[in-house]
Design an enzyme around this catalytic site. Structure first.
Site, PDB file in Angstrom:
ATOM      1  N   GLY A  43      39.276   1.867  39.889  1.00 37.42           N
ATOM      2  CA  GLY A  43      40.648   2.337  40.081  1.00 37.42           C
ATOM      3  C   GLY A  43      41.242   2.935  38.818  1.00 37.42           C
ATOM      4  O   GLY A  43      41.927   3.969  38.860  1.00 37.42           O
ATOM      5  N   CYS A  44      40.978   2.304  37.688  1.00 31.34           N
ATOM      6  CA  CYS A  44      41.520   2.784  36.418  1.00 31.34           C
ATOM      7  C   CYS A  44      40.897   4.128  36.031  1.00 31.34           C
ATOM      8  O   CYS A  44      41.576   5.006  35.494  1.00 31.34           O
ATOM      9  CB  CYS A  44      41.298   1.749  35.316  1.00 31.34           C
ATOM     10  SG  CYS A  44      42.173   0.195  35.657  1.00 31.34           S
ATOM     11  N   THR A  45      39.623   4.295  36.313  1.00 37.10           N
ATOM     12  CA  THR A  45      38.944   5.561  36.033  1.00 37.10           C
ATOM     13  C   THR A  45      39.527   6.664  36.899  1.00 37.10           C
ATOM     14  O   THR A  45      39.852   7.753  36.411  1.00 37.10           O
ATOM     15  CB  THR A  45      37.431   5.426  36.262  1.00 37.10           C
ATOM     16  OG1 THR A  45      36.921   4.414  35.382  1.00 37.10           O
ATOM     17  CG2 THR A  45      36.716   6.738  36.010  1.00 37.10           C
TER      18      THR A  45
END
Length: 153
Positions: A43-45
């Protein structure tokens, strides 16, 4: 309690892979701060790539985007290079800014309770006040929504 629209953005002075980023660098200029849990997770990527893909449009709107997580600058630089990210990534290992914004919260997973980062984004206006806030961010379409709000300033 998370900060909201109209609140003054807290002061900050955080380390990046290329030096420091400070609130005073943005006096009279709008900027975006997005908080995320951990470098190089799915998700952060996806979120970082979303903001990076729109970096030139944010720049054209006169808005700087800063991603902040508890990870150290070495981790940020590895993450930035691996995914060709163009947004500034800053480290808040002591969670001071996260706590000031109200995004360092109690979370739970598989019955275990722990403290962690709640994914959230804040658009700060040129007056230093929060112009828009996105708590508990869902990544899909998020960078586009933030860009639309930034353009509307």
């Amino acid at each position: 309690m998370a900060l909201g629209i109209g609140d003054s953005a807290p002061d900050f002075d955080l380390e990046t892979a290329n030096g420091r980023v400070r609130r005073q660098d943005f006096v009279g200029k709008p900027y975006v701060i997005y908080f995320y849990p951990k470098d190089d997770t799915p998700g952060c990527t996806k979120e970082a790539i979303g903001f990076s893909c729109l970096a030139s449009e944010f720049a054209n709107a006169g808005v700087t985007v800063i991603g902040i997580s508890p990870d150290n600058t070495k981790s940020h630089e590895k993450f930035r290079v691996k995914h060709e990210l163009s947004v500034t990534l800053a480290s808040d290992p002591e969670h001071q800014l996260m706590e000031a914004f109200g995004v360092w919260v109690e979370k739970s997973m598989y019955g275990r309770t722990y403290m962690g980062v709640e994914r959230a984004t804040f658009l700060i206006g040129a007056d230093g006040r929060i112009a828009a806030a996105w708590p508990k961010v869902k990544v899909d379409g998020h960078a586009e929504a933030v860009l639309a709000a930034a353009k509307a300033l």
